[in-house]
Design a protein around this motif. Structure first.
Motif, mmCIF file in Angstrom:
data_model
loop_
_atom_site.group_PDB
_atom_site.id
_atom_site.type_symbol
_atom_site.label_atom_id
_atom_site.label_comp_id
_atom_site.label_asym_id
_atom_site.label_seq_id
_atom_site.Cartn_x
_atom_site.Cartn_y
_atom_site.Cartn_z
ATOM 1 N N GLY A 318 0.794 -1.220 0.000
ATOM 2 C CA GLY A 318 0.000 0.000 0.000
ATOM 3 C C GLY A 318 0.824 1.266 0.000
ATOM 4 O O GLY A 318 0.415 2.277 0.586
ATOM 5 N N ILE A 319 1.988 1.247 -0.650
ATOM 6 C CA ILE A 319 2.835 2.436 -0.710
ATOM 7 C C ILE A 319 3.058 2.827 -2.170
ATOM 8 O O ILE A 319 2.960 1.998 -3.071
ATOM 9 C CB ILE A 319 4.192 2.211 -0.007
ATOM 10 N N ALA A 320 3.337 4.097 -2.380
ATOM 11 C CA ALA A 320 3.536 4.612 -3.737
ATOM 12 C C ALA A 320 4.812 4.035 -4.344
ATOM 13 O O ALA A 320 5.806 3.798 -3.648
ATOM 14 C CB ALA A 320 3.611 6.133 -3.702
ATOM 15 N N TYR A 321 4.765 3.810 -5.641
ATOM 16 C CA TYR A 321 5.904 3.209 -6.342
ATOM 17 C C TYR A 321 6.284 4.068 -7.533
ATOM 18 O O TYR A 321 5.425 4.558 -8.278
ATOM 19 C CB TYR A 321 5.540 1.798 -6.810
ATOM 20 N N HIS A 322 7.591 4.267 -7.715
ATOM 21 C CA HIS A 322 8.112 5.029 -8.848
ATOM 22 C C HIS A 322 9.209 4.236 -9.526
ATOM 23 O O HIS A 322 9.943 3.483 -8.875
ATOM 24 C CB HIS A 322 8.693 6.375 -8.387
ATOM 25 N N GLU A 323 9.334 4.434 -10.814
ATOM 26 C CA GLU A 323 10.456 3.876 -11.560
ATOM 27 C C GLU A 323 11.251 5.031 -12.146
ATOM 28 O O GLU A 323 10.687 5.918 -12.787
ATOM 29 C CB GLU A 323 9.964 2.933 -12.662
ATOM 30 N N ILE A 324 12.552 5.015 -11.909
ATOM 31 C CA ILE A 324 13.372 6.145 -12.332
ATOM 32 C C ILE A 324 14.672 5.663 -12.975
ATOM 33 O O ILE A 324 15.072 4.500 -12.817
ATOM 34 C CB ILE A 324 13.737 7.051 -11.134
ATOM 35 N N SER A 325 15.299 6.577 -13.651
ATOM 36 C CA SER A 325 16.686 6.410 -14.079
ATOM 37 C C SER A 325 17.372 7.740 -13.821
ATOM 38 O O SER A 325 17.097 8.727 -14.515
ATOM 39 C CB SER A 325 16.785 6.039 -15.559
ATOM 40 N N ALA A 326 18.239 7.777 -12.822
ATOM 41 C CA ALA A 326 18.932 9.017 -12.497
ATOM 42 C C ALA A 326 19.893 9.410 -13.608
ATOM 43 O O ALA A 326 20.157 10.593 -13.828
ATOM 44 C CB ALA A 326 19.680 8.868 -11.166
ATOM 45 N N VAL A 327 20.401 8.410 -14.335
ATOM 46 C CA VAL A 327 21.383 8.687 -15.386
ATOM 47 C C VAL A 327 20.753 9.472 -16.530
ATOM 48 O O VAL A 327 21.329 10.447 -17.042
ATOM 49 C CB VAL A 327 22.001 7.375 -15.908
ATOM 50 N N ILE A 328 19.551 9.078 -16.959
ATOM 51 C CA ILE A 328 18.901 9.775 -18.077
ATOM 52 C C ILE A 328 17.767 10.693 -17.602
ATOM 53 O O ILE A 328 16.961 11.161 -18.402
ATOM 54 C CB ILE A 328 18.355 8.763 -19.111
ATOM 55 N N HIS A 329 17.693 10.902 -16.270
ATOM 56 C CA HIS A 329 16.736 11.829 -15.663
ATOM 57 C C HIS A 329 15.285 11.438 -15.952
ATOM 58 O O HIS A 329 14.428 12.303 -16.138
ATOM 59 C CB HIS A 329 16.990 13.261 -16.130
ATOM 60 N N GLU A 330 14.994 10.178 -15.951
ATOM 61 C CA GLU A 330 13.632 9.706 -16.202
ATOM 62 C C GLU A 330 12.896 9.483 -14.882
ATOM 63 O O GLU A 330 13.418 8.839 -13.964
ATOM 64 C CB GLU A 330 13.660 8.402 -16.996
ATOM 65 N N GLY A 331 11.681 10.019 -14.787
ATOM 66 C CA GLY A 331 10.832 9.794 -13.621
ATOM 67 C C GLY A 331 11.206 10.586 -12.389
ATOM 68 O O GLY A 331 10.640 10.339 -11.313
ATOM 69 N N LEU A 332 12.108 11.553 -12.492
ATOM 70 C CA LEU A 332 12.572 12.277 -11.299
ATOM 71 C C LEU A 332 11.573 13.316 -10.812
ATOM 72 O O LEU A 332 11.362 13.468 -9.598
ATOM 73 C CB LEU A 332 13.927 12.936 -11.577
ATOM 74 N N LYS A 333 10.933 14.027 -11.727
ATOM 75 C CA LYS A 333 9.997 15.068 -11.296
ATOM 76 C C LYS A 333 8.803 14.496 -10.531
ATOM 77 O O LYS A 333 8.431 15.015 -9.468
ATOM 78 C CB LYS A 333 9.527 15.882 -12.508
ATOM 79 N N PRO A 334 8.156 13.417 -11.016
ATOM 80 C CA PRO A 334 7.067 12.834 -10.211
ATOM 81 C C PRO A 334 7.549 12.335 -8.846
ATOM 82 O O PRO A 334 6.819 12.439 -7.857
ATOM 83 C CB PRO A 334 6.566 11.683 -11.093
ATOM 84 N N LEU A 335 8.770 11.806 -8.797
ATOM 85 C CA LEU A 335 9.304 11.325 -7.524
ATOM 86 C C LEU A 335 9.468 12.478 -6.539
ATOM 87 O O LEU A 335 9.027 12.391 -5.378
ATOM 88 C CB LEU A 335 10.639 10.626 -7.741
ATOM 89 N N VAL A 336 10.083 13.573 -6.982
ATOM 90 C CA VAL A 336 10.278 14.734 -6.108
ATOM 91 C C VAL A 336 8.939 15.310 -5.675
ATOM 92 O O VAL A 336 8.761 15.707 -4.521
ATOM 93 C CB VAL A 336 11.136 15.801 -6.811
ATOM 94 N N ARG A 337 7.971 15.341 -6.580
ATOM 95 C CA ARG A 337 6.649 15.853 -6.232
ATOM 96 C C ARG A 337 6.017 15.021 -5.120
ATOM 97 O O ARG A 337 5.495 15.559 -4.136
ATOM 98 C CB ARG A 337 5.754 15.838 -7.475
ATOM 99 N N ASP A 338 6.086 13.686 -5.233
ATOM 100 C CA ASP A 338 5.491 12.825 -4.211
ATOM 101 C C ASP A 338 6.249 12.916 -2.886
ATOM 102 O O ASP A 338 5.643 12.847 -1.807
ATOM 103 C CB ASP A 338 5.469 11.371 -4.701
#
Length: 354
Positions: A318-338
Protein backbone atom coordinates in the motif's frame (compact mmCIF):
# COMPACT_ATOMS: atom_id res chain seq x y z
CA UNK A 1 37.04 17.67 6.72
CA UNK A 2 36.51 13.92 7.29
CA UNK A 3 33.04 12.82 8.39
CA UNK A 4 33.20 11.54 11.98
CA UNK A 5 29.91 10.62 13.67
CA UNK A 6 31.23 9.32 17.00
CA UNK A 7 33.49 10.85 19.62
CA UNK A 8 34.50 10.01 23.19
CA UNK A 9 35.20 13.00 25.44
CA UNK A 10 35.87 13.62 29.12
CA UNK A 11 33.97 16.59 30.55
CA UNK A 12 35.19 18.14 33.80
CA UNK A 13 33.25 20.97 35.42
CA UNK A 14 35.10 23.53 37.54
CA UNK A 15 35.42 23.08 41.31
CA UNK A 16 33.84 25.65 43.58
CA UNK A 17 36.16 28.06 45.38
CA UNK A 18 36.79 27.76 49.11
CA UNK A 19 35.15 30.07 51.60
CA UNK A 20 37.42 32.49 53.47
CA UNK A 21 38.10 32.93 57.19
CA UNK A 22 38.74 36.64 57.88
CA UNK A 23 37.89 39.36 60.40
CA UNK A 24 37.53 43.09 60.05
CA UNK A 25 40.64 44.84 61.32
CA UNK A 26 40.00 48.55 60.93
CA UNK A 27 40.91 51.53 63.06
CA UNK A 28 38.06 52.76 65.18
CA UNK A 29 36.05 49.55 64.50
CA UNK A 30 36.19 47.49 67.64
CA UNK A 31 35.45 43.80 67.30
CA UNK A 32 34.67 44.09 63.64
CA UNK A 33 33.49 40.55 63.42
CA UNK A 34 33.88 37.89 60.69
CA UNK A 35 34.23 39.13 57.12
CA UNK A 36 35.20 36.02 55.12
CA UNK A 37 33.51 35.87 51.72
CA UNK A 38 32.08 32.86 49.89
CA UNK A 39 33.93 31.01 47.18
CA UNK A 40 32.80 31.38 43.57
CA UNK A 41 30.92 28.64 41.76
CA UNK A 42 32.75 26.43 39.28
CA UNK A 43 31.94 26.66 35.60
CA UNK A 44 29.68 24.06 33.97
CA UNK A 45 30.22 22.27 30.66
CA UNK A 46 27.64 22.68 27.90
CA UNK A 47 27.17 21.18 24.45
CA UNK A 48 26.03 23.90 22.05
CA UNK A 49 24.43 23.27 18.67
CA UNK A 50 26.09 24.82 15.61
CA UNK A 51 24.30 24.56 12.26
CA UNK A 52 27.57 25.17 10.42
CA UNK A 53 29.09 21.89 11.65
CA UNK A 54 28.32 18.50 10.13
CA UNK A 55 30.94 16.28 11.78
CA UNK A 56 32.49 15.54 15.19
CA UNK A 57 35.97 15.57 13.69
CA UNK A 58 37.05 18.58 15.79
CA UNK A 59 36.56 16.45 18.93
CA UNK A 60 38.44 13.43 17.64
CA UNK A 61 41.81 14.47 19.07
CA UNK A 62 40.76 16.78 21.88
CA UNK A 63 39.10 14.56 24.42
CA UNK A 64 39.51 16.48 27.70
CA UNK A 65 37.11 19.39 28.22
CA UNK A 66 37.57 21.30 31.48
CA UNK A 67 35.70 24.36 32.69
CA UNK A 68 37.22 27.05 34.90
CA UNK A 69 37.17 26.64 38.66
CA UNK A 70 35.69 29.24 41.02
CA UNK A 71 37.97 31.66 42.86
CA UNK A 72 38.35 31.49 46.62
CA UNK A 73 36.50 33.96 48.82
CA UNK A 74 38.36 36.93 50.29
CA UNK A 75 38.16 39.24 53.28
CA UNK A 76 35.85 42.23 53.52
CA UNK A 77 32.99 39.91 52.55
CA UNK A 78 34.30 39.62 48.98
CA UNK A 79 32.84 36.65 47.12
CA UNK A 80 35.20 34.86 44.78
CA UNK A 81 34.61 35.16 41.05
CA UNK A 82 32.67 32.24 39.52
CA UNK A 83 34.43 30.18 36.89
CA UNK A 84 33.49 30.61 33.24
CA UNK A 85 31.29 27.97 31.66
CA UNK A 86 32.83 25.88 28.89
CA UNK A 87 30.84 25.55 25.65
CA UNK A 88 31.64 22.65 23.32
CA UNK A 89 30.16 23.21 19.86
CA UNK A 90 28.61 20.17 18.17
CA UNK A 91 26.60 19.63 14.97
CA UNK A 92 22.83 19.50 15.13
CA UNK A 93 21.58 15.99 15.82
CA UNK A 94 24.27 15.14 18.38
CA UNK A 95 23.21 12.80 21.19
CA UNK A 96 25.21 12.50 24.41
CA UNK A 97 25.38 9.23 26.35
CA UNK A 98 27.24 8.18 29.49
CA UNK A 99 29.89 5.46 29.37
CA UNK A 100 27.12 3.09 30.55
CA UNK A 101 24.97 3.98 27.55
CA UNK A 102 22.46 6.07 29.51
CA UNK A 103 21.14 9.02 27.44
CA UNK A 104 22.06 12.48 28.73
CA UNK A 105 20.31 14.54 26.08
CA UNK A 106 20.33 15.72 22.47
CA UNK A 107 21.18 18.94 20.66
CA UNK A 108 18.76 19.55 17.79
CA UNK A 109 18.63 23.32 17.24
CA UNK A 110 21.17 26.02 16.48
CA UNK A 111 22.30 27.68 19.70
CA UNK A 112 20.64 25.05 21.92
CA UNK A 113 22.66 24.42 25.10
CA UNK A 114 22.76 21.07 26.87
CA UNK A 115 24.42 20.95 30.29
CA UNK A 116 26.52 17.79 30.54
CA UNK A 117 28.59 18.57 33.67
CA UNK A 118 27.50 20.73 36.63
CA UNK A 119 30.02 23.09 38.20
CA UNK A 120 30.71 22.81 41.91
CA UNK A 121 29.15 25.25 44.41
CA UNK A 122 31.42 27.65 46.20
CA UNK A 123 32.05 27.12 49.91
CA UNK A 124 30.66 29.54 52.51
CA UNK A 125 32.93 32.01 54.25
CA UNK A 126 33.04 32.38 58.02
CA UNK A 127 30.72 35.42 57.88
CA UNK A 128 27.95 32.94 57.06
CA UNK A 129 28.43 31.11 60.35
CA UNK A 130 28.08 34.07 62.71
CA UNK A 131 25.24 33.68 65.24
CA UNK A 132 24.14 35.39 68.40
CA UNK A 133 26.17 32.92 70.43
CA UNK A 134 29.09 32.43 68.00
CA UNK A 135 30.19 35.90 67.03
CA UNK A 136 33.70 35.05 65.85
CA UNK A 137 33.44 31.75 63.93
CA UNK A 138 36.74 30.44 62.64
CA UNK A 139 35.42 27.95 60.16
CA UNK A 140 34.59 28.07 56.47
CA UNK A 141 33.55 25.54 53.86
CA UNK A 142 35.63 24.13 51.06
CA UNK A 143 34.21 24.37 47.58
CA UNK A 144 32.31 21.43 46.13
CA UNK A 145 34.03 19.49 43.36
CA UNK A 146 32.68 19.84 39.82
CA UNK A 147 31.03 16.94 38.04
CA UNK A 148 33.40 14.79 36.00
CA UNK A 149 32.52 12.01 33.56
CA UNK A 150 33.13 10.45 30.17
CA UNK A 151 30.58 10.99 27.41
CA UNK A 152 30.03 9.23 24.11
CA UNK A 153 28.76 11.59 21.45
CA UNK A 154 26.82 10.17 18.52
CA UNK A 155 25.81 12.24 15.52
CA UNK A 156 22.49 11.35 13.94
CA UNK A 157 21.98 13.34 10.78
CA UNK A 158 19.00 15.66 10.60
CA UNK A 159 17.49 15.12 7.15
CA UNK A 160 13.98 15.27 5.75
CA UNK A 161 14.49 12.30 3.43
CA UNK A 162 16.73 9.27 3.77
CA UNK A 163 17.70 7.10 0.80
CA UNK A 164 17.94 3.42 1.79
CA UNK A 165 18.74 0.30 -0.18
CA UNK A 166 21.38 -2.27 -0.86
CA UNK A 167 24.88 -1.29 -1.98
CA UNK A 168 25.02 -0.07 -5.58
CA UNK A 169 21.25 0.48 -5.81
CA UNK A 170 21.74 3.97 -7.28
CA UNK A 171 21.38 6.16 -4.18
CA UNK A 172 24.51 8.23 -4.76
CA UNK A 173 23.66 8.84 -8.41
CA UNK A 174 20.16 9.98 -7.45
CA UNK A 175 21.31 12.50 -4.82
CA UNK A 176 23.98 13.84 -7.17
CA UNK A 177 21.29 14.54 -9.79
CA UNK A 178 18.69 16.00 -7.41
CA UNK A 179 21.08 18.23 -5.44
CA UNK A 180 24.52 19.82 -5.50
CA UNK A 181 25.97 16.98 -3.41
CA UNK A 182 28.79 15.12 -5.11
CA UNK A 183 29.20 11.70 -3.47
CA UNK A 184 31.52 9.14 -4.98
CA UNK A 185 29.75 7.19 -7.74
CA UNK A 186 31.17 3.96 -9.18
CA UNK A 187 30.04 0.57 -10.46
CA UNK A 188 30.91 -1.43 -7.35
CA UNK A 189 29.34 -1.85 -3.88
CA UNK A 190 30.08 0.41 -0.91
CA UNK A 191 31.28 3.45 -2.84
CA UNK A 192 29.44 5.47 -0.16
CA UNK A 193 31.15 4.88 3.18
CA UNK A 194 29.79 7.91 5.02
CA UNK A 195 26.41 9.69 4.78
CA UNK A 196 26.10 12.56 2.29
CA UNK A 197 23.64 15.43 2.57
CA UNK A 198 22.13 17.44 -0.27
CA UNK A 199 19.47 20.13 -0.57
CA UNK A 200 16.79 19.55 -3.19
CA UNK A 201 15.25 22.77 -4.49
CA UNK A 202 11.96 23.19 -6.24
CA UNK A 203 10.05 25.52 -8.52
CA UNK A 204 10.34 28.10 -5.73
CA UNK A 205 12.87 28.63 -3.00
CA UNK A 206 10.18 28.15 -0.35
CA UNK A 207 10.06 24.38 -0.46
CA UNK A 208 13.59 22.90 -0.46
CA UNK A 209 14.23 19.76 1.56
CA UNK A 210 17.32 17.96 2.81
CA UNK A 211 18.03 14.49 1.44
CA UNK A 212 20.60 12.05 2.84
CA UNK A 213 22.46 9.42 0.86
CA UNK A 214 23.07 6.71 3.41
CA UNK A 215 25.55 3.82 3.01
CA UNK A 216 24.10 0.56 1.66
CA UNK A 217 22.73 -2.18 3.86
CA UNK A 218 23.67 -5.84 3.83
CA UNK A 219 22.24 -8.82 5.69
CA UNK A 220 22.95 -8.61 9.41
CA UNK A 221 23.39 -4.82 9.45
CA UNK A 222 21.09 -4.50 12.47
CA UNK A 223 23.58 -6.69 14.35
CA UNK A 224 26.52 -4.58 13.20
CA UNK A 225 27.49 -6.37 9.97
CA UNK A 226 28.99 -4.23 7.22
CA UNK A 227 28.49 -0.57 8.09
CA UNK A 228 25.82 -1.74 10.54
CA UNK A 229 24.84 0.68 13.28
CA UNK A 230 27.02 3.45 11.82
CA UNK A 231 24.50 3.53 8.96
CA UNK A 232 21.23 2.71 10.71
CA UNK A 233 21.69 5.38 13.39
CA UNK A 234 21.28 8.12 10.78
CA UNK A 235 17.91 6.80 9.56
CA UNK A 236 16.23 7.46 12.91
CA UNK A 237 15.77 11.20 12.34
CA UNK A 238 14.62 11.06 8.69
CA UNK A 239 10.98 12.05 8.26
CA UNK A 240 10.51 10.11 5.02
CA UNK A 241 12.33 7.05 3.68
CA UNK A 242 12.89 6.44 -0.03
CA UNK A 243 13.69 2.79 -0.60
CA UNK A 244 15.63 2.08 -3.81
CA UNK A 245 15.76 -1.34 -5.47
CA UNK A 246 17.93 -1.96 -8.54
CA UNK A 247 15.66 -3.04 -11.42
CA UNK A 248 18.58 -4.10 -13.60
CA UNK A 249 19.47 -7.06 -11.38
CA UNK A 250 22.99 -5.73 -10.90
CA UNK A 251 22.90 -6.08 -7.12
CA UNK A 252 24.94 -9.10 -6.16
CA UNK A 253 22.90 -12.07 -4.98
CA UNK A 254 25.54 -12.69 -2.32
CA UNK A 255 24.22 -9.66 -0.47
CA UNK A 256 20.99 -11.53 0.20
CA UNK A 257 20.49 -13.56 3.35
CA UNK A 258 19.68 -16.46 1.03
CA UNK A 259 22.12 -16.46 -1.93
CA UNK A 260 19.88 -18.99 -3.66
CA UNK A 261 17.00 -16.50 -3.85
CA UNK A 262 16.95 -16.10 -7.64
CA UNK A 263 14.30 -15.77 -10.27
CA UNK A 264 14.87 -17.04 -13.77
CA UNK A 265 16.16 -13.61 -14.77
CA UNK A 266 18.46 -12.93 -11.84
CA UNK A 267 18.33 -12.21 -8.11
CA UNK A 268 14.85 -11.92 -6.62
CA UNK A 269 13.90 -8.23 -6.33
CA UNK A 270 11.31 -8.90 -3.62
CA UNK A 271 13.90 -10.80 -1.56
CA UNK A 272 16.19 -7.75 -1.76
CA UNK A 273 13.32 -5.51 -0.67
CA UNK A 274 12.39 -7.76 2.23
CA UNK A 275 15.99 -8.00 3.41
CA UNK A 276 16.24 -4.21 3.83
CA UNK A 277 12.84 -4.12 5.54
CA UNK A 278 13.87 -6.84 8.00
CA UNK A 279 17.08 -4.97 8.87
CA UNK A 280 15.18 -1.75 9.48
CA UNK A 281 12.63 -3.51 11.64
CA UNK A 282 15.31 -5.36 13.62
CA UNK A 283 17.07 -2.09 14.39
CA UNK A 284 13.92 -0.10 15.24
CA UNK A 285 10.43 -1.45 14.60
CA UNK A 286 9.02 2.09 14.34
CA UNK A 287 11.02 2.65 11.14
CA UNK A 288 8.57 0.43 9.27
CA UNK A 289 5.79 2.85 10.21
CA UNK A 290 7.70 5.81 8.79
CA UNK A 291 6.22 7.33 5.57
CA UNK A 292 7.97 5.57 2.71
CA UNK A 293 8.23 5.51 -1.06
CA UNK A 294 9.38 2.52 -3.06
CA UNK A 295 11.57 3.33 -6.05
CA UNK A 296 12.79 1.02 -8.78
CA UNK A 297 16.09 2.46 -10.01
CA UNK A 298 18.01 2.00 -13.28
CA UNK A 299 14.80 1.57 -15.27
CA UNK A 300 16.77 2.24 -18.47
CA UNK A 301 18.29 -1.26 -18.12
CA UNK A 302 15.52 -2.96 -16.14
CA UNK A 303 14.52 -6.61 -16.25
CA UNK A 304 10.78 -6.94 -16.87
CA UNK A 305 10.41 -9.63 -14.22
CA UNK A 306 11.90 -7.32 -11.56
CA UNK A 307 9.61 -4.45 -12.60
CA UNK A 308 6.53 -6.66 -12.29
CA UNK A 309 7.71 -7.97 -8.92
CA UNK A 310 8.27 -4.46 -7.51
CA UNK A 311 4.91 -3.18 -8.72
CA UNK A 312 3.20 -6.11 -7.02
CA UNK A 313 5.23 -5.61 -3.81
CA UNK A 314 4.34 -1.91 -3.64
CA UNK A 315 0.63 -2.66 -4.19
CA UNK A 316 0.72 -5.34 -1.49
CA UNK A 317 2.27 -2.86 1.00
CA UNK A 318 0.00 0.00 0.00
CA UNK A 319 2.83 2.44 -0.71
CA UNK A 320 3.54 4.61 -3.74
CA UNK A 321 5.90 3.21 -6.34
CA UNK A 322 8.11 5.03 -8.85
CA UNK A 323 10.46 3.88 -11.56
CA UNK A 324 13.37 6.14 -12.33
CA UNK A 325 16.69 6.41 -14.08
CA UNK A 326 18.93 9.02 -12.50
CA UNK A 327 21.38 8.69 -15.39
CA UNK A 328 18.90 9.78 -18.08
CA UNK A 329 16.74 11.83 -15.66
CA UNK A 330 13.63 9.71 -16.20
CA UNK A 331 10.83 9.79 -13.62
CA UNK A 332 12.57 12.28 -11.30
CA UNK A 333 10.00 15.07 -11.30
CA UNK A 334 7.07 12.83 -10.21
CA UNK A 335 9.30 11.32 -7.52
CA UNK A 336 10.28 14.73 -6.11
CA UNK A 337 6.65 15.85 -6.23
CA UNK A 338 5.49 12.83 -4.21
CA UNK A 339 8.35 13.22 -1.71
CA UNK A 340 7.36 16.83 -1.16
CA UNK A 341 3.71 15.88 -0.65
CA UNK A 342 4.67 13.25 1.91
CA UNK A 343 6.89 15.73 3.74
CA UNK A 344 4.10 18.31 3.83
CA UNK A 345 1.74 15.73 5.33
CA UNK A 346 4.32 14.76 7.96
CA UNK A 347 4.97 18.39 8.91
CA UNK A 348 1.25 19.09 9.23
CA UNK A 349 0.89 16.05 11.50
CA UNK A 350 3.83 17.27 13.62
CA UNK A 351 2.29 20.73 13.98
CA UNK A 352 -1.11 19.31 14.96
CA UNK A 353 0.52 17.00 17.50
CA UNK A 354 2.65 19.77 19.02
Amino acid sequence: MPFIDEALIEVIAGDGGNGCVAFRREKYVARGGPSGGDGGHGGSVYLVGDKNLDTLYHLRYKQRMKAERGRHGEGSNCTGRSGADLEVVVPLGTAALTDDGEPVGEVLEHGERLKVAQGGHGGRGNARFATATTRAPRRAEEGWPGEERWLRLELKLLADVGLVGQPNAGKSTLISVLSAARPKVADYPFTTLVPQLGVVGGDSLDDPFVIADLPGLIAGAADGAGLGHQFLRHIERCRVLVHLVDLSGGTEALQLEDPEAHSADGPDAVAELEQIESELEAFDASLMERPRLLVGSKVDSALESRRDAMRAAAAERGIAYHEISAVIHEGLKPLVRDIRQLLDAVKRAEEEGA
